[in-house]
Design a protein around this motif. Structure first.
Motif, short mmCIF file in Angstrom:
data_model
loop_
_atom_site.label_atom_id
_atom_site.label_comp_id
_atom_site.label_asym_id
_atom_site.label_seq_id
_atom_site.Cartn_x
_atom_site.Cartn_y
_atom_site.Cartn_z
N ALA A 154 0.83 -1.20 0.00
CA ALA A 154 0.00 0.00 0.00
C ALA A 154 0.87 1.26 0.00
O ALA A 154 1.92 1.29 0.65
N GLU A 161 -5.06 2.20 4.55
CA GLU A 161 -4.63 2.43 5.92
C GLU A 161 -5.66 3.22 6.73
O GLU A 161 -5.45 3.47 7.92
N ASN A 162 -6.77 3.60 6.11
CA ASN A 162 -7.75 4.43 6.81
C ASN A 162 -8.44 3.65 7.93
O ASN A 162 -8.82 2.48 7.75
N THR A 165 -11.17 0.46 7.85
CA THR A 165 -11.00 -0.41 6.69
C THR A 165 -10.89 -1.87 7.12
O THR A 165 -10.15 -2.21 8.04
N VAL A 192 -8.58 -1.90 10.44
CA VAL A 192 -7.62 -0.86 10.79
C VAL A 192 -8.28 0.06 11.81
O VAL A 192 -9.43 0.48 11.64
N ASP A 195 -5.05 5.52 15.22
CA ASP A 195 -3.84 5.53 16.04
C ASP A 195 -4.17 5.73 17.52
O ASP A 195 -3.52 5.17 18.40
N LEU A 217 1.14 0.52 12.79
CA LEU A 217 -0.26 0.57 12.37
C LEU A 217 -1.08 -0.20 13.40
O LEU A 217 -0.69 -1.29 13.82
N ALA A 219 -4.44 -2.24 14.53
CA ALA A 219 -5.53 -3.02 13.93
C ALA A 219 -6.01 -4.07 14.92
O ALA A 219 -5.26 -4.55 15.77
N VAL A 244 -0.53 -3.86 4.09
CA VAL A 244 -0.46 -2.65 4.91
C VAL A 244 0.39 -2.83 6.16
O VAL A 244 0.90 -1.86 6.72
N GLY A 245 0.54 -4.07 6.65
CA GLY A 245 1.27 -4.25 7.90
C GLY A 245 1.89 -5.62 8.04
O GLY A 245 1.55 -6.56 7.31
N ARG A 264 4.09 -0.50 10.01
CA ARG A 264 3.46 0.23 8.92
C ARG A 264 4.39 0.14 7.70
O ARG A 264 5.32 0.94 7.54
N SER A 266 4.24 0.80 4.56
CA SER A 266 4.33 1.88 3.57
C SER A 266 5.39 2.91 3.94
O SER A 266 5.98 3.55 3.05
#
Length: 273
Positions: A154, A161-162, A165, A192, A195, A217, A219, A244-245, A264, A266
């Motif tokens: 990603a 990452e929103n 999601t 996700v 934070d 990240l 989740a 993503v992770g 994370r 990305s």
């Protein structure tokens, strides 16, 4: 290990004791499923998931599996940096004569797929073992895997990452939080999280480890019961068909108030690997 800093140390060292006959206490954790709250996963649906293996180090009961990984190029696999620590491997990675990945195979002791030797390792130089910030390593394979095994990473700040999601985590780790490991690939649906959810759960202070949103990240399942656990470290968290992770650390397994913390990818993955 979800209870101390990393999941892999409990999972991998537990496998070492099983292989050597040494005795170790079970990691304190609460869970109620597989990959905690998960279900069997077909490797055809997730060909990018691989198992890190060394039978010399971890024995043959689970084909030497001790961590997970994910294929991001035909000869490149990402995993957690802490999976390559001396506490886990008993030395440097190159000292493991049979260090390899098991690809294209859901059942660790099943047929099909291939086992490919790891020719080289790279650990993120910004990785901090005391905080687990930057928990990423790159494995270079001695032979290429099919391009169809590759998953795309990603982009930084992308929609995958929103918060909110839907995502899935994959692995062969502890199914109960008490040392019962899966013999075949499992996955669990999580989401996700903001934070702030991990900042509340892991505020640091008094020697504790704090969450860092720039390299980590958050989740999990807001209601609890679905999560990664020991032995899943380095395995992928996938959202919207993108990586993503990587499973990194947390406290407990499947506890609503303690979400999973993932690398994370990305922001931590170098632009060129």
């Amino acid at each position: 290990m979800r209870g101390s800093l990393t999941r892999a140390l409990a999972g991998a060292l537990g496998l070492v004791t099983a292989a050597t006959g040494l005795v170790a206490g079970a990691a304190p954790a609460v869970a109620d499923g597989v990959v905690v709250g998960g279900s069997p996963a077909a490797i055809a649906d997730a060909p990018w998931v691989v198992a890190l293996s060394s039978r010399d180090r971890f024995g043959g009961t689970r084909a030497g599996q001790f961590c997970g990984g994910v294929v991001v190029a035909p000869t490149k696999v990402l995993t957690a940096a802490h999976c390559l620590g001396r506490e886990v491997l008993g030395g440097a990675p190159w000292q493991l004569r049979d260090f390899s990945v098991i690809a294209g195979r859901a059942a660790l002791l099943g047929q099909g797929g291939q086992e490919v030797r790891i020719a080289d390792t790279w650990v993120n130089p910004d990785y901090d073992p005391s905080t687990n910030s930057g928990d990423l390593a790159v494995l270079t394979l001695a032979e290429s895997l099919p391009q169809s095994y590759v998953i795309e990473v990603a982009p930084p700040g992308g929609a995958a990452e929103n918060p909110g999601t839907a995502a899935r985590v994959y692995g062969w780790g502890d199914t109960t939080g008490s040392g019962r490991y899966a013999s075949s690939l499992r996955s669990a649906q999580v989401q996700v999280l903001p934070d702030a959810a991990c900042e509340r759960a892991y505020p640091g202070g008094f020697g504790g480890v704090s969450y860092r949103g720039d390299t980590m990240l958050c989740a999990g399942d807001p209601g609890g019961g679905r999560d990664a656990c020991q032995g899943d470290s380095g395995g992928p968290l996938v959202a919207g068909g993108l990586l993503v992770g990587l499973v990194s650390w947390g406290s407990g397994c499947g506890e609503a108030e303690n979400p999973g913390v993932y690398t994370r990818v990305s922001t931590v993955l170098p632009k060129r690997i």
